[in-house]
Structure formats: structure tokens, C-alpha cells
Design a protein around this motif. Sequence first.
Motif, PDB file in Angstrom:
ATOM      1  N   GLU A 171       0.817  -1.213   0.000  1.00  0.00           N
ATOM      2  CA  GLU A 171       0.000   0.000   0.000  1.00  0.00           C
ATOM      3  C   GLU A 171       0.851   1.264   0.000  1.00  0.00           C
ATOM      4  O   GLU A 171       0.316   2.369  -0.088  1.00  0.00           O
ATOM      5  N   TRP A 172       2.167   1.074   0.077  1.00  0.00           N
ATOM      6  CA  TRP A 172       3.088   2.205   0.172  1.00  0.00           C
ATOM      7  C   TRP A 172       3.872   2.430  -1.114  1.00  0.00           C
ATOM      8  O   TRP A 172       4.008   3.548  -1.588  1.00  0.00           O
ATOM      9  N   GLN A 173       4.390   1.341  -1.671  1.00  0.00           N
ATOM     10  CA  GLN A 173       5.291   1.462  -2.815  1.00  0.00           C
ATOM     11  C   GLN A 173       4.736   0.701  -4.013  1.00  0.00           C
ATOM     12  O   GLN A 173       4.444  -0.494  -3.907  1.00  0.00           O
ATOM     13  N   PRO A 174       4.582   1.354  -5.162  1.00  0.00           N
ATOM     14  CA  PRO A 174       4.069   0.668  -6.353  1.00  0.00           C
ATOM     15  C   PRO A 174       4.918  -0.552  -6.704  1.00  0.00           C
ATOM     16  O   PRO A 174       6.147  -0.511  -6.647  1.00  0.00           O
ATOM     17  N   GLY A 175       4.250  -1.651  -7.039  1.00  0.00           N
ATOM     18  CA  GLY A 175       4.945  -2.862  -7.444  1.00  0.00           C
ATOM     19  C   GLY A 175       5.168  -3.859  -6.333  1.00  0.00           C
ATOM     20  O   GLY A 175       5.467  -5.024  -6.596  1.00  0.00           O
ATOM     21  N   LYS A 176       5.031  -3.443  -5.082  1.00  0.00           N
ATOM     22  CA  LYS A 176       5.211  -4.366  -3.966  1.00  0.00           C
ATOM     23  C   LYS A 176       3.940  -5.194  -3.764  1.00  0.00           C
ATOM     24  O   LYS A 176       2.826  -4.732  -4.037  1.00  0.00           O
ATOM     25  N   VAL A 177       4.110  -6.423  -3.264  1.00  0.00           N
ATOM     26  CA  VAL A 177       2.961  -7.311  -3.068  1.00  0.00           C
ATOM     27  C   VAL A 177       2.811  -7.744  -1.613  1.00  0.00           C
ATOM     28  O   VAL A 177       1.863  -8.457  -1.277  1.00  0.00           O
ATOM     29  N   ASP A 178       3.743  -7.346  -0.769  1.00  0.00           N
ATOM     30  CA  ASP A 178       3.707  -7.850   0.602  1.00  0.00           C
ATOM     31  C   ASP A 178       2.904  -6.944   1.539  1.00  0.00           C
ATOM     32  O   ASP A 178       2.891  -5.723   1.355  1.00  0.00           O
ATOM     33  N   PRO A 179       2.249  -7.607   2.497  1.00  0.00           N
ATOM     34  CA  PRO A 179       2.230  -9.044   2.764  1.00  0.00           C
ATOM     35  C   PRO A 179       1.219  -9.763   1.870  1.00  0.00           C
ATOM     36  O   PRO A 179       0.112  -9.262   1.657  1.00  0.00           O
ATOM     37  N   ARG A 180       1.591 -10.920   1.388  1.00  0.00           N
ATOM     38  CA  ARG A 180       0.725 -11.693   0.508  1.00  0.00           C
ATOM     39  C   ARG A 180       0.194 -12.911   1.257  1.00  0.00           C
ATOM     40  O   ARG A 180       0.966 -13.651   1.855  1.00  0.00           O
ATOM     41  N   GLY A 181      -1.115 -13.091   1.232  1.00  0.00           N
ATOM     42  CA  GLY A 181      -1.720 -14.238   1.899  1.00  0.00           C
ATOM     43  C   GLY A 181      -2.821 -13.853   2.859  1.00  0.00           C
ATOM     44  O   GLY A 181      -3.584 -14.707   3.320  1.00  0.00           O
ATOM     45  N   PHE A 182      -2.920 -12.579   3.192  1.00  0.00           N
ATOM     46  CA  PHE A 182      -4.054 -12.034   3.938  1.00  0.00           C
ATOM     47  C   PHE A 182      -4.199 -10.580   3.516  1.00  0.00           C
ATOM     48  O   PHE A 182      -3.283 -10.000   2.931  1.00  0.00           O
ATOM     49  N   THR A 183      -5.332  -9.980   3.788  1.00  0.00           N
ATOM     50  CA  THR A 183      -5.551  -8.597   3.368  1.00  0.00           C
ATOM     51  C   THR A 183      -5.261  -7.645   4.517  1.00  0.00           C
ATOM     52  O   THR A 183      -5.515  -7.956   5.686  1.00  0.00           O
ATOM     53  N   MET A 184      -4.740  -6.489   4.177  1.00  0.00           N
ATOM     54  CA  MET A 184      -4.479  -5.493   5.204  1.00  0.00           C
ATOM     55  C   MET A 184      -5.776  -4.925   5.767  1.00  0.00           C
ATOM     56  O   MET A 184      -5.823  -4.522   6.932  1.00  0.00           O
ATOM     57  N   SER A 185      -6.833  -4.903   4.975  1.00  0.00           N
ATOM     58  CA  SER A 185      -8.108  -4.406   5.505  1.00  0.00           C
ATOM     59  C   SER A 185      -8.608  -5.316   6.624  1.00  0.00           C
ATOM     60  O   SER A 185      -9.102  -4.837   7.658  1.00  0.00           O
ATOM     61  N   SER A 186      -8.464  -6.641   6.438  1.00  0.00           N
ATOM     62  CA  SER A 186      -8.891  -7.566   7.495  1.00  0.00           C
ATOM     63  C   SER A 186      -7.997  -7.435   8.720  1.00  0.00           C
ATOM     64  O   SER A 186      -8.471  -7.516   9.860  1.00  0.00           O
ATOM     65  N   MET A 187      -6.705  -7.207   8.503  1.00  0.00           N
ATOM     66  CA  MET A 187      -5.798  -7.048   9.639  1.00  0.00           C
ATOM     67  C   MET A 187      -6.092  -5.751  10.384  1.00  0.00           C
ATOM     68  O   MET A 187      -6.069  -5.712  11.626  1.00  0.00           O
ATOM     69  N   ARG A 188      -6.390  -4.683   9.656  1.00  0.00           N
ATOM     70  CA  ARG A 188      -6.732  -3.425  10.333  1.00  0.00           C
ATOM     71  C   ARG A 188      -8.007  -3.574  11.162  1.00  0.00           C
ATOM     72  O   ARG A 188      -8.124  -2.983  12.243  1.00  0.00           O
ATOM     73  N   THR A 189      -8.959  -4.365  10.663  1.00  0.00           N
ATOM     74  CA  THR A 189     -10.176  -4.614  11.441  1.00  0.00           C
ATOM     75  C   THR A 189      -9.834  -5.299  12.759  1.00  0.00           C
ATOM     76  O   THR A 189     -10.344  -4.925  13.828  1.00  0.00           O
ATOM     77  N   ARG A 190      -8.954  -6.276  12.707  1.00  0.00           N
ATOM     78  CA  ARG A 190      -8.524  -6.974  13.922  1.00  0.00           C
ATOM     79  C   ARG A 190      -7.816  -6.022  14.880  1.00  0.00           C
ATOM     80  O   ARG A 190      -8.052  -6.046  16.100  1.00  0.00           O
ATOM     81  N   ILE A 191      -6.944  -5.185  14.332  1.00  0.00           N
ATOM     82  CA  ILE A 191      -6.193  -4.241  15.164  1.00  0.00           C
ATOM     83  C   ILE A 191      -7.140  -3.244  15.818  1.00  0.00           C
ATOM     84  O   ILE A 191      -7.007  -2.917  17.005  1.00  0.00           O
ATOM     85  N   GLY A 192      -8.127  -2.761  15.050  1.00  0.00           N
ATOM     86  CA  GLY A 192      -9.093  -1.812  15.598  1.00  0.00           C
ATOM     87  C   GLY A 192      -9.870  -2.402  16.761  1.00  0.00           C
ATOM     88  O   GLY A 192     -10.084  -1.735  17.791  1.00  0.00           O
ATOM     89  N   LYS A 193     -10.304  -3.655  16.622  1.00  0.00           N
ATOM     90  CA  LYS A 193     -11.035  -4.315  17.712  1.00  0.00           C
ATOM     91  C   LYS A 193     -10.148  -4.466  18.947  1.00  0.00           C
ATOM     92  O   LYS A 193     -10.601  -4.283  20.079  1.00  0.00           O
ATOM     93  N   ARG A 194      -8.889  -4.783  18.714  1.00  0.00           N
ATOM     94  CA  ARG A 194      -7.963  -4.930  19.847  1.00  0.00           C
ATOM     95  C   ARG A 194      -7.758  -3.591  20.550  1.00  0.00           C
ATOM     96  O   ARG A 194      -7.716  -3.529  21.790  1.00  0.00           O
ATOM     97  N   LEU A 195      -7.623  -2.533  19.788  1.00  0.00           N
ATOM     98  CA  LEU A 195      -7.391  -1.218  20.388  1.00  0.00           C
ATOM     99  C   LEU A 195      -8.610  -0.717  21.161  1.00  0.00           C
ATOM    100  O   LEU A 195      -8.475   0.149  22.030  1.00  0.00           O
ATOM    101  N   ASP A 196      -9.782  -1.262  20.860  1.00  0.00           N
ATOM    102  CA  ASP A 196     -10.985  -0.886  21.608  1.00  0.00           C
ATOM    103  C   ASP A 196     -10.973  -1.459  23.023  1.00  0.00           C
ATOM    104  O   ASP A 196     -11.731  -1.006  23.884  1.00  0.00           O
ATOM    105  N   GLY A 197     -10.136  -2.464  23.252  1.00  0.00           N
ATOM    106  CA  GLY A 197     -10.043  -3.080  24.569  1.00  0.00           C
ATOM    107  C   GLY A 197      -8.728  -2.749  25.246  1.00  0.00           C
ATOM    108  O   GLY A 197      -7.996  -1.844  24.833  1.00  0.00           O
ATOM    109  N   SER A 198      -8.433  -3.495  26.280  1.00  0.00           N
ATOM    110  CA  SER A 198      -7.188  -3.307  27.028  1.00  0.00           C
ATOM    111  C   SER A 198      -6.150  -4.307  26.545  1.00  0.00           C
ATOM    112  O   SER A 198      -6.497  -5.377  26.032  1.00  0.00           O
TER     113      SER A 198
END
Length: 291
Positions: A171-198
Motif C-alpha cells: 500500500e506504500w510502494q508501487p509494485g510491492k505485493v507484501d504481505p501476501r496471503g491475507f488482506t491489510m483491511s482484514s488485519m486493520r479490522t482486527r487491530i481496531g477491535k484490539r485497540l478498543d479493549g485493554s
Amino acid sequence: MATPLSADKLLKALRDEGLHVVEHRSWRTNNRNHKGPWGPTHGVMIHHTVTSGTASSVELCYNGHSALPGPLCHGVIAKDGTVHLVGNGRANHAGLGDDDVLRAVIAEKALPPDNETNTDGNRYFYGFECVNLGDGKDPWPAAQLLAIERAAAAVCRAHGWGERSVIGHLEWQPGKVDPRGFTMSSMRTRIGKRLDGSPDGPSQPPPKPTYEPFPGASFFTAGRKSPIVTAMGKRLVAEGCGRYTVGPGPAWSTADRNSYAAWQRKLGYTGTAADGIPGKSSWDRLKVPNV
């Protein structure tokens, strides 16, 4: 805008989030600060290593290589979820990227397409390299994905950032593919839920294994120096497979390879399966003491 975390604060943030953290060698002073500025920090960037094996991946990210000196990130996230800290300060991980993306990260807004390479990302982003071949086939264990979530959340929590401060290299540099195997949108959702708690609180480190885990075949290359090599050699001698005139010692050598080939033949391997390069099955049977 944020002042970069000190080594102690980064370590505490990660452990407070429930992560098992290993401090690798002199990580606290391993950086590229002499090549450019470090900070202000604005976000966290996730990568995959395009390697296999924890030990060799950690060494690569600590040292770098001839074309790209290390450190290549701040932390390496292994498949078992352990975070190995390898750098503190500027690291060669992000490279040049899109200034529009940086502005979106700072504002914590939706990311625009990355179509420019006009901004030094090594200055602004913490980087975590995750051990994975990046071929779309190498699996992402649940423990590793949880560790990515925790590590990113730990840094965000320490700075008061939200989940939109976490991006992938693709999402930063054109041509890069990493991380490959999961989506950053799904990871951000997980991180957001974690940050809502302790935070989960400091984890109890797992018991040190009795035997050294297999470091990966790529670990055994010319120039490698490690106490693991010495411990392996001593076990080969004990098994009657030593082919040393001097040693064994910490530097991987032809004598080590010849000795290991003798061990492979003792186990019944033949041909290319007895080429002297350790494989996981023969390594596990050798029972190299943990060092």
C-alpha cells in the motif's frame, strides 16, 4: 507526528500486548541513523520476508545483505508468533513511497492508490517483517497473524494511533505485493477491535526447548557463524559421524557438511538426500542441545 519510542518503551509495549519477545544480539544500537533521519514516526508497516526458517530470517533482517544493509526492519515475526527485535531506529524496510499515502496515514483516512515513489518511508514507519515465502501458498498460522495484530496494536497504543496507521508494503510502494496471503483491511479490522479493549498484559515466556529447533536449510551457508553450528558438530561427533580434523567450531564448513552427510547416511538417506545440508527430519533426530 510522534517521537520514536525508545528501545525500552518499544519492548515494554510489545510485551504488555501479550507478545513473547526475543531481543536479538545488539538490536538496541542496530540502525541506519547515520544514513538519514529517524522520525517523526507516523505508522507501522507490515512485510513478508520471502524466506523460510526463523533463525536464518532473523539473521538476514539483522544484518541485511550486500545490496541492502541491515537492519531490514525493527522486528521479525516468526510463524510461532514470537517477535524477534533486530533494530532500533532507522531501518531499510519501507523505501520510497507515495506522499499521498503518508498524508492519509497521518490523517488516519482511507488510503489512496500508491502510484508515486517520492517519499522516504524509512524515516516515518516502524517495520515488521513476517516469516513467509510470499508465494501465496506458504500458510499464515493463527499464532503468527495474532502476533502481527498484537505487534501493530502495541505500537499504535503506545502512540495513541488508530488502526489506519497500519499499512502493508504493497500500500506504500508501487509494485510491492507484501504481505501476501491475507488482506491489510482484514488485519486493520482486527487491530481496531484490539485497540478498543485493554492490552492482554505481559505474556509468560514459553519454556526454553530442550533441543535447538531446526533453523531452516538456508541457515547452513558459507560464512555462517553460530553456536548452533558448534552444538551440531559436537552431536555429530558423539554419534560417530565427525569428519573434523579441527573443531567442531561455530563457522559452517566443509567438515560440518561432510560430518552431517555421514549422519544422514547413518539414518539411511542416500543420494541427494545425504548431501550434508541438514533437513528437519534428520535435524530433529540429531537432538542438538539448545544454545
